[in-house]
Design a protein around this motif. Structure first.
Motif, PDB file in Angstrom:
ATOM      1  N   ASP A  37       0.556  -1.597  -0.001  1.00  0.00           N
ATOM      2  CA  ASP A  37       0.222  -0.257  -0.237  1.00  0.00           C
ATOM      3  C   ASP A  37       0.807   1.410  -0.137  1.00  0.00           C
ATOM      4  N   TYR A  38       0.035   2.444  -0.333  1.00  0.00           N
ATOM      5  CA  TYR A  38       0.778   3.678  -0.285  1.00  0.00           C
ATOM      6  C   TYR A  38       0.801   4.426   1.337  1.00  0.00           C
ATOM      7  N   PRO A  39       1.572   5.291   1.272  1.00  0.00           N
ATOM      8  CA  PRO A  39       1.105   5.678   2.765  1.00  0.00           C
ATOM      9  C   PRO A  39      -0.440   6.641   2.911  1.00  0.00           C
ATOM     10  N   ARG A  40      -0.504   7.142   1.627  1.00  0.00           N
ATOM     11  CA  ARG A  40      -2.432   7.961   1.584  1.00  0.00           C
ATOM     12  C   ARG A  40      -3.204   6.872   2.099  1.00  0.00           C
ATOM     13  N   GLN A  41      -2.961   5.380   2.128  1.00  0.00           N
ATOM     14  CA  GLN A  41      -4.248   4.306   2.208  1.00  0.00           C
ATOM     15  C   GLN A  41      -4.131   3.909   3.716  1.00  0.00           C
ATOM     16  N   LEU A  42      -2.931   4.580   4.597  1.00  0.00           N
ATOM     17  CA  LEU A  42      -3.154   4.501   5.881  1.00  0.00           C
ATOM     18  C   LEU A  42      -3.684   5.128   7.327  1.00  0.00           C
ATOM     19  N   SER A  43      -3.660   4.344   8.603  1.00  0.00           N
ATOM     20  CA  SER A  43      -4.438   5.430   8.996  1.00  0.00           C
ATOM     21  C   SER A  43      -2.845   6.316   9.534  1.00  0.00           C
ATOM     22  N   GLY A  44      -3.779   7.495  10.865  1.00  0.00           N
ATOM     23  CA  GLY A  44      -2.391   8.386  11.202  1.00  0.00           C
ATOM     24  C   GLY A  44      -1.097   7.173  12.669  1.00  0.00           C
ATOM     25  N   GLY A  45      -1.374   5.950  13.043  1.00  0.00           N
ATOM     26  CA  GLY A  45      -1.007   5.212  14.090  1.00  0.00           C
ATOM     27  C   GLY A  45      -0.478   3.971  12.913  1.00  0.00           C
ATOM     28  N   GLN A  46      -0.982   3.368  12.306  1.00  0.00           N
ATOM     29  CA  GLN A  46      -0.742   2.793  11.277  1.00  0.00           C
ATOM     30  C   GLN A  46       1.073   3.497  10.378  1.00  0.00           C
ATOM     31  N   LYS A  47       0.729   4.371   9.551  1.00  0.00           N
ATOM     32  CA  LYS A  47       2.084   4.940   9.377  1.00  0.00           C
ATOM     33  C   LYS A  47       3.198   5.470  10.127  1.00  0.00           C
ATOM     34  N   GLN A  48       2.905   5.728  11.850  1.00  0.00           N
ATOM     35  CA  GLN A  48       3.494   5.956  12.212  1.00  0.00           C
ATOM     36  C   GLN A  48       4.323   4.567  12.988  1.00  0.00           C
ATOM     37  N   ARG A  49       4.069   3.476  12.588  1.00  0.00           N
ATOM     38  CA  ARG A  49       4.237   2.249  13.153  1.00  0.00           C
ATOM     39  C   ARG A  49       5.344   2.140  12.027  1.00  0.00           C
ATOM     40  N   VAL A  50       4.735   2.690  10.477  1.00  0.00           N
ATOM     41  CA  VAL A  50       5.730   2.356   9.424  1.00  0.00           C
ATOM     42  C   VAL A  50       7.138   2.982   9.730  1.00  0.00           C
ATOM     43  N   ALA A  51       6.958   4.506  10.106  1.00  0.00           N
ATOM     44  CA  ALA A  51       7.772   5.342  10.489  1.00  0.00           C
ATOM     45  C   ALA A  51       8.746   4.573  11.465  1.00  0.00           C
ATOM     46  N   ILE A  52       8.555   4.236  12.304  1.00  0.00           N
ATOM     47  CA  ILE A  52       9.445   3.270  13.174  1.00  0.00           C
ATOM     48  C   ILE A  52      10.218   2.282  12.597  1.00  0.00           C
ATOM     49  N   VAL A  53       9.401   1.054  11.533  1.00  0.00           N
ATOM     50  CA  VAL A  53      10.400   0.423  11.767  1.00  0.00           C
ATOM     51  C   VAL A  53      11.138   1.171  10.490  1.00  0.00           C
ATOM     52  N   ARG A  54      10.573   1.482   9.392  1.00  0.00           N
ATOM     53  CA  ARG A  54      11.695   2.663   8.375  1.00  0.00           C
ATOM     54  C   ARG A  54      12.614   2.718   9.356  1.00  0.00           C
ATOM     55  N   SER A  55      13.083   3.708  10.275  1.00  0.00           N
ATOM     56  CA  SER A  55      14.175   3.375  11.291  1.00  0.00           C
ATOM     57  C   SER A  55      14.927   2.187  12.185  1.00  0.00           C
ATOM     58  N   LEU A  56      14.011   1.452  12.455  1.00  0.00           N
ATOM     59  CA  LEU A  56      14.841  -0.032  13.107  1.00  0.00           C
ATOM     60  C   LEU A  56      15.640  -0.809  12.145  1.00  0.00           C
ATOM     61  N   ILE A  57      15.369  -0.570  10.532  1.00  0.00           N
ATOM     62  CA  ILE A  57      16.362  -1.305   9.710  1.00  0.00           C
ATOM     63  C   ILE A  57      17.195  -0.897   9.751  1.00  0.00           C
ATOM     64  N   MET A  58      18.004   0.086  10.190  1.00  0.00           N
ATOM     65  CA  MET A  58      19.033   0.289   9.451  1.00  0.00           C
ATOM     66  C   MET A  58      19.705   0.704  11.114  1.00  0.00           C
ATOM     67  N   HIS A  59      19.409  -0.415  12.186  1.00  0.00           N
ATOM     68  CA  HIS A  59      19.554  -0.946  13.203  1.00  0.00           C
ATOM     69  C   HIS A  59      20.167   0.103  14.028  1.00  0.00           C
ATOM     70  N   PRO A  60      20.042   1.152  13.857  1.00  0.00           N
ATOM     71  CA  PRO A  60      19.988   2.441  15.425  1.00  0.00           C
ATOM     72  C   PRO A  60      21.073   1.772  16.110  1.00  0.00           C
ATOM     73  N   ALA A  61      21.632   2.374  16.585  1.00  0.00           N
ATOM     74  CA  ALA A  61      22.340   2.384  18.401  1.00  0.00           C
ATOM     75  C   ALA A  61      21.280   3.528  18.999  1.00  0.00           C
ATOM     76  N   LEU A  62      20.653   4.384  18.642  1.00  0.00           N
ATOM     77  CA  LEU A  62      19.627   4.886  19.392  1.00  0.00           C
ATOM     78  C   LEU A  62      19.001   4.996  19.033  1.00  0.00           C
TER      79      LEU A  62
END
Lengths: 219, 250
Positions: free
Chosen positions: B136-161
């Motif tokens: 799907d595209y971001p516009r098809q998601l609810s705010g809460g779903q978008k935010q969870r995707v944004a978290i995943v997008r950060s996590l996949i980089m394996h950040p230390a912080l």
């Protein structure tokens, strides 16, 4: 209007139209590239370069193409640079168009919220990566109508190419009128051929625009 | 606590002559979850933005895993990969699908293969319950779903912080929980996080340490139970009182 005259002129116009299309598209393609680079310089606020770019944009947009062509055609040989009429036509169109394209791209890029750039940067992207994969694709959608208007405007501007002895549509029409005085037929064909070139561009442009708007709905 | 991930020393930040953060120092150890609370305009978000150099600083220094962040702009892309940031307004890329949103940085920045990045993206999406929305595209998601995707997008980089900047502030109340649950889960996994939030109940549940920020400095800091039940400073007491209505009905 005489049908036989029209028929006998047709091959000449066809050839001229090919020249108009060829030089026009080449000049427009170069204008695109120039515009893209200039817009990126302005968007990234690169010192010194941005001043140069601003000066170029003002110069290209505020002088007529005819004068720019004269400069290239008569001026450059005086400086010892040899050119051909075709090269003059293409570079003149690219010079003029680059300024307009730059402004179209820039306004599109600036319409994208700066936090989109920050979000790309915070993922570790370089500025160039963020620009090419995040900002530009979005900006293109915003800029598309303006870019399309520029393409049509530049295509029409090719009609001054005849001033540097390029045998384009305008040159052909003037030439034929001078030779045979068939003014009505010559001008009629001129209008028809310009329409044949520009109408498809307009139609395809608005088709793409509609699709982009649909795809971008609810961004 | 483990090794030190983040150290901020005497940070000074101003906007056009107006001081926003003044002589602020702070350290964060590996696996620690610190929650920053404080009145609006106190510099919470600015502090987060300074940590991954989205804001220039006027004094002091910030070290990430021993490397100074503001020292060399050319090293920034390298350093920023170690810091995941989630914004209040999600900031997904609207022209890309959910899967492409998540895999863009691993592929472009870390040069990972598409298969590899997509496999991990799907695993992570699964964990936040969104595996079926990958195409799907971001516009098809609810705010809460978008935010969870944004978290995943950060996590996949394996950040230390991980930095979270009021990630539930733009959400409808019933969507707040689904996002906060993801954060709680991350805390349980031992992630190092710096969280700015207005959700006091959540702050109490997730934090190892509360930092109360006011007027550009850390006014009080302590364990959640101590801070919320027995705030030491008068300013913290006044701040916490704005969240209760006990004094309204008398």
């Amino acid at each position: 209007m005489n049908a036989d005259v029209l028929r006998s002129y047709l091959p000449l116009y066809k050839e001229a139209a090919m020249l108009t299309i060829r030089l026009g598209l080449l000049g427009i393609a170069l204008a695109f590239l120039i515009g893209l680079v200039c817009a990126a310089v302005l968007y990234c606020k690169i010192p010194v370069l941005r001043t140069v770019v601003r000066a170029y944009i003002e110069l290209s947009r505020n002088t007529p193409l005819l004068i720019q062509l004269f400069f290239l055609y008569y001026g450059l040989p005086k400086l010892g640079i040899r050119t051909t009429p075709e090269a003059c036509g293409v570079s003149g169109l690219a010079f003029l168009g680059g300024g307009y394209m730059a402004e179209a791209f820039r306004s599109g890029m600036e319409a994208i919220a700066p936090i989109q750039l920050e979000s790309a940067l915070s993922l570790g992207m370089t500025r160039t990566q963020a620009l090419s994969s995040v900002i530009l694709p979005q900006a293109l959608t915003v800029s598309f109508p303006a870019l399309m208007a520029n393409v049509i405007f530049l295509m029409k501007e090719t009609s001054v190419f005849s001033a540097v002895s390029l045998m384009d549509l305008m040159f052909t029409a003037k030439d034929l009128i001078g030779l045979y005085y068939n003014t009505t037929e010559s001008l009629f064909l001129l209008v028809v051929f310009y329409l044949l070139i520009l109408l498809p561009i307009s139609l395809v442009g608005s088709l793409i625009e509609r699709r982009l708007r649909y795809a971008g709905a609810g961004l | 606590m483990g090794r030190e991930i983040l150290r901020i020393e005497h940070l000074h930040k101003e906007f056009e002559g107006k001081t926003v953060l003044d002589d602020l120092s702070l350290t964060l150890a590996e696996g620690e979850v610190a929650v920053i609370v404080g009145p609006s305009g106190c510099g919470k978000s600015t502090l987060l933005r300074c940590v991954n150099a989205l804001e220039p600083i006027q004094g002091g220094s910030i070290f990430l895993d021993g490397a100074e962040i503001h020292a060399d702009p050319r090293k920034l892309p390298q350093l920023r990969q170690k810091v995941g940031m989630v914004f209040q307004s999600y900031e997904l890329f609207p022209h890309k699908s959910i899967l492409d949103n998540i895999t863009l940085a691993p592929r472009k920045v870390q040069k990972r293969s598409r298969e590899d990045a997509e496999a991990e993206a799907l695993t992570l999406l699964e964990r936040v319950g969104l595996a079926d929305r990958a195409k799907d595209y971001p516009r098809q998601l609810s705010g809460g779903q978008k935010q969870r995707v944004a978290i995943v997008r950060s996590l996949i980089m394996h950040p230390a912080l991980m930095l979270f900047d009021e990630v539930t502030a733009a959400l409808d109340p019933e969507m707040v929980r689904e996002v906060l649950d993801v954060l709680l889960d991350l805390a349980k996994q031992g992630r190092t996080m710096l969280i700015v939030t207005h959700e006091m109940q959540f702050a109490r549940a997730v934090a190892d340490r509360i930092l109360f920020l006011d007027d550009g400095g850390i006014v009080e800091e302590g364990r959640p139970a101590d801070f919320f039940d027995h705030p030491k400073t008068e300013r913290a007491q006044r701040f916490l009182n704005t969240f209760t209505f006990e004094t309204v009905k008398e």
